[in-house]
Motif scaffolding. Sequence first.
Motif, PDB file in Angstrom:
ATOM      1  N   LYS A   5      -7.747  10.688 -16.649  1.00  0.00           N
ATOM      2  CA  LYS A   5      -8.898  10.640 -15.750  1.00  0.00           C
ATOM      3  C   LYS A   5      -8.582  11.400 -14.458  1.00  0.00           C
ATOM      4  N   ILE A   6      -9.563  12.107 -13.954  1.00  0.00           N
ATOM      5  CA  ILE A   6      -9.385  12.896 -12.741  1.00  0.00           C
ATOM      6  C   ILE A   6      -9.647  12.025 -11.512  1.00  0.00           C
ATOM      7  N   VAL A   7      -8.675  12.002 -10.602  1.00  0.00           N
ATOM      8  CA  VAL A   7      -8.821  11.287  -9.330  1.00  0.00           C
ATOM      9  C   VAL A   7      -8.625  12.296  -8.198  1.00  0.00           C
ATOM     10  N   VAL A   8      -9.619  12.397  -7.315  1.00  0.00           N
ATOM     11  CA  VAL A   8      -9.543  13.304  -6.169  1.00  0.00           C
ATOM     12  C   VAL A   8      -9.163  12.503  -4.929  1.00  0.00           C
ATOM     13  N   ILE A   9      -8.187  13.013  -4.185  1.00  0.00           N
ATOM     14  CA  ILE A   9      -7.784  12.412  -2.911  1.00  0.00           C
ATOM     15  C   ILE A   9      -8.038  13.442  -1.821  1.00  0.00           C
ATOM     16  N   GLY A  10      -8.851  13.108  -0.849  1.00  0.00           N
ATOM     17  CA  GLY A  10      -9.147  14.078   0.197  1.00  0.00           C
ATOM     18  C   GLY A  10      -9.831  13.454   1.389  1.00  0.00           C
ATOM     19  N   PHE A  11      -9.766  14.163   2.513  1.00  0.00           N
ATOM     20  CA  PHE A  11     -10.409  13.702   3.736  1.00  0.00           C
ATOM     21  C   PHE A  11     -11.898  14.024   3.716  1.00  0.00           C
ATOM     22  N   ILE A  12     -12.650  13.177   4.354  1.00  0.00           N
ATOM     23  CA  ILE A  12     -14.063  13.485   4.550  1.00  0.00           C
ATOM     24  C   ILE A  12     -14.182  14.628   5.556  1.00  0.00           C
ATOM     25  N   GLY A  13     -15.119  15.531   5.324  1.00  0.00           N
ATOM     26  CA  GLY A  13     -15.353  16.623   6.266  1.00  0.00           C
ATOM     27  C   GLY A  13     -16.346  16.166   7.318  1.00  0.00           C
ATOM     28  N   THR A  14     -15.845  15.867   8.500  1.00  0.00           N
ATOM     29  CA  THR A  14     -16.734  15.293   9.525  1.00  0.00           C
ATOM     30  C   THR A  14     -17.850  16.253   9.924  1.00  0.00           C
ATOM     31  N   GLN A  15     -17.635  17.555   9.720  1.00  0.00           N
ATOM     32  CA  GLN A  15     -18.690  18.547   9.986  1.00  0.00           C
ATOM     33  C   GLN A  15     -19.296  19.047   8.674  1.00  0.00           C
ATOM     34  N   LEU A  16     -18.435  19.455   7.745  1.00  0.00           N
ATOM     35  CA  LEU A  16     -18.919  20.058   6.499  1.00  0.00           C
ATOM     36  C   LEU A  16     -19.689  19.078   5.629  1.00  0.00           C
ATOM     37  N   ASP A  17     -19.277  17.810   5.610  1.00  0.00           N
ATOM     38  CA  ASP A  17     -19.940  16.835   4.743  1.00  0.00           C
ATOM     39  C   ASP A  17     -21.131  16.161   5.423  1.00  0.00           C
ATOM     40  N   GLY A  18     -21.400  16.505   6.684  1.00  0.00           N
ATOM     41  CA  GLY A  18     -22.479  15.846   7.423  1.00  0.00           C
ATOM     42  C   GLY A  18     -23.850  16.442   7.126  1.00  0.00           C
ATOM     43  N   GLY A  19     -24.854  15.933   7.827  1.00  0.00           N
ATOM     44  CA  GLY A  19     -26.231  16.393   7.659  1.00  0.00           C
ATOM     45  C   GLY A  19     -27.186  15.223   7.708  1.00  0.00           C
ATOM     46  N   LYS A  20     -28.416  15.499   8.132  1.00  0.00           N
ATOM     47  CA  LYS A  20     -29.403  14.429   8.268  1.00  0.00           C
ATOM     48  C   LYS A  20     -30.620  14.709   7.392  1.00  0.00           C
ATOM     49  N   ILE A  32     -19.111  16.208  -1.670  1.00  0.00           N
ATOM     50  CA  ILE A  32     -20.194  15.910  -2.612  1.00  0.00           C
ATOM     51  C   ILE A  32     -20.243  16.952  -3.716  1.00  0.00           C
ATOM     52  N   ALA A  33     -20.012  18.235  -3.341  1.00  0.00           N
ATOM     53  CA  ALA A  33     -20.102  19.325  -4.314  1.00  0.00           C
ATOM     54  C   ALA A  33     -19.095  19.173  -5.443  1.00  0.00           C
ATOM     55  N   LEU A  34     -17.925  18.599  -5.154  1.00  0.00           N
ATOM     56  CA  LEU A  34     -16.913  18.425  -6.197  1.00  0.00           C
ATOM     57  C   LEU A  34     -17.411  17.569  -7.348  1.00  0.00           C
ATOM     58  N   THR A  35     -18.339  16.679  -7.071  1.00  0.00           N
ATOM     59  CA  THR A  35     -18.861  15.782  -8.118  1.00  0.00           C
ATOM     60  C   THR A  35     -20.103  16.339  -8.784  1.00  0.00           C
ATOM     61  N   PHE A  45     -12.914   8.976  -6.388  1.00  0.00           N
ATOM     62  CA  PHE A  45     -12.726   9.827  -5.213  1.00  0.00           C
ATOM     63  C   PHE A  45     -12.178   8.934  -4.103  1.00  0.00           C
ATOM     64  N   ASP A  46     -10.886   9.116  -3.803  1.00  0.00           N
ATOM     65  CA  ASP A  46     -10.289   8.366  -2.691  1.00  0.00           C
ATOM     66  C   ASP A  46     -10.570   9.146  -1.412  1.00  0.00           C
ATOM     67  N   LEU A  47     -11.516   8.653  -0.641  1.00  0.00           N
ATOM     68  CA  LEU A  47     -12.026   9.362   0.526  1.00  0.00           C
ATOM     69  C   LEU A  47     -11.317   8.863   1.785  1.00  0.00           C
ATOM     70  N   LEU A  48     -10.501   9.736   2.378  1.00  0.00           N
ATOM     71  CA  LEU A  48      -9.734   9.369   3.557  1.00  0.00           C
ATOM     72  C   LEU A  48     -10.510   9.723   4.824  1.00  0.00           C
ATOM     73  N   HIS A  49     -10.363   8.878   5.838  1.00  0.00           N
ATOM     74  CA  HIS A  49     -11.021   9.186   7.114  1.00  0.00           C
ATOM     75  C   HIS A  49     -10.316   8.453   8.235  1.00  0.00           C
ATOM     76  N   THR A  72     -16.462   6.680  -8.858  1.00  0.00           N
ATOM     77  CA  THR A  72     -16.260   5.568  -7.919  1.00  0.00           C
ATOM     78  C   THR A  72     -15.650   6.115  -6.638  1.00  0.00           C
ATOM     79  N   VAL A  73     -16.263   5.818  -5.513  1.00  0.00           N
ATOM     80  CA  VAL A  73     -15.742   6.264  -4.219  1.00  0.00           C
ATOM     81  C   VAL A  73     -15.027   5.095  -3.554  1.00  0.00           C
ATOM     82  N   VAL A  74     -13.763   5.333  -3.175  1.00  0.00           N
ATOM     83  CA  VAL A  74     -12.978   4.315  -2.474  1.00  0.00           C
ATOM     84  C   VAL A  74     -12.599   4.884  -1.107  1.00  0.00           C
TER      85      VAL A  74
END
Length: 535
Positions: A5-20, A32-35, A45-49, A72-74
């Motif tokens: 199973k593929i598990v991605v570990i990465g930081f959230i992009g405080t600018q790139l992943d944002g938007g309203k 989001i694009a990775l999924t 997706f282990d999302l670090l912040h 699953t996002v953790v």
Amino acid sequence: MKKKKIVVIGFIGTQLDGGKGSARWEKWRPSIALTQHDDLVVERFDLLHSGHFEPLVAQVEKDIASVSPETTVVAHHLPIVDPWDFEDVYGSLFDFAKNYTFDTDNEEYWVHITTGTHVVQICLFLMTEAHYFPGKLLQSSPPRRQTIGAAGSYALIDLDLSKYDQIAQRFSSEQQEGVAFLKSGIATRNARFNTMIDEIERVAIKSRAPILLMGPTGAGKSFLARRVFELKKARHQLDGKFVEINCATLHGDGAGSTLFGHIKGAFTGAASDRPGLLRTAHKGLLFLDEIGELGLDEQAMLLKAIEEKRFLPVGSDHEVLSDFQLIAGTNRDLSEEVVKGRFREDLYARINLWTYELPGLRDRSEDVEPNIDYLLAQFSAENAQMVRFNKEARERFMRFATSPDALWIGNFRDLSAAVTRMATLADAGRITDVIVTDEVRRLQRLWQHHAKTSVPDSTVELSDVLSRESLEQMDLFDALQLQAVIAVCRSSRSLSDAGRKLYAASRSSKVKPNDADRLKKYLAKFELDWERVLA
């Protein structure tokens, strides 16, 4: 083979992943694009912040769920104060990796380095290269043409640290920390020993090949093997246990059963199946101390287990698997055992790739003091009481401990026992001159049967080591003296050991006695060296 199973570990992009609002779907957002890739299923997706970005984390988690319900996002909050500070970022990531439960049998880890500060990306790179994160680096990119909902592209990066030498040098301290770990933080001073431990650290991290530790009883082979295991375990290179056995305790039919296991009914008394130590060490480290004591049959079975990772338990017709790393210990000269037919040549060749000889305590007299300090600190921690030497007592014990009179037959075991006894008898945590005097007498009684009180009785033919011309030009005085010196050399374990015996009286008047160097210079006057003298 079962697909991991593929598990991605990465930081959230405080600018790139944002938007309203709905407009956020019109931009490329890396996490989001990775999924969103049709050819990629991200199990988790282990999302670090860090900082206060919980609302953004919740939004990203919700958006990933809408495009990839199977993911699953953790979320993991890391206590990073300054994301541009190397020490802060690296320390937080190190703690995260240390406490993360990696399941490399069932999961494949991709470390996403597209988001986060440059410092975060560099630290992720270095920690993945060093196997703190046992996975691959993942780089994602936006689509060439902006298209609503486009996932862009992604690529797994082949690590090549040679491109990042300057960055790697900033973290050379990690290697130094590994060396210090193998030495338990003891500030050893013996150059030969320190050089050896430095290489063992590099070999332990980069290789799974067998390691052979040679040296006298009590030199620390078992202790070092366990530290190698703990170092590799911290780097997620081993998932199994540390399994240790002294082969001198294995006798007869029980040897094969202990090592390789047996099936029920294999022999009288085999009431149930037994897995054996090799299977217990699966995915871990097996330390076979005194491997030279193994019988030839067990040696043959061990060779097959090392090379093929499979073997037959006693009484079984079906092979079993076990993937373990081997460290072997011995106080014998295995090459000599091979010549005498007591050790298999093919097994010796297989375990002789990385061979290290641990010197005894008498050959590391400069390391007596730091080891005493370590043992006292250990005793103090275990007994919740600070124990120290009086100044005079310390000087007295050090004079004895580094003198030719201190034989240290049991090496560090003798030293550990001596320190334990003195610390136990210390009133109010102070080791006095009286306590040291009693301990010195106790050690001398312990070693009295090993003490050498005279020059060894050995006939030395100088014609074996000197030319006829040299002998004809030599005075009788020099010839008799050289014969005596060579006799001592041939009864000694090393150049240093011979030097201590020969210069026992005069060495006490020197600030930094170097007995080995004095002996080497003496032999050089006759165009001799240590190897030639022993020939």
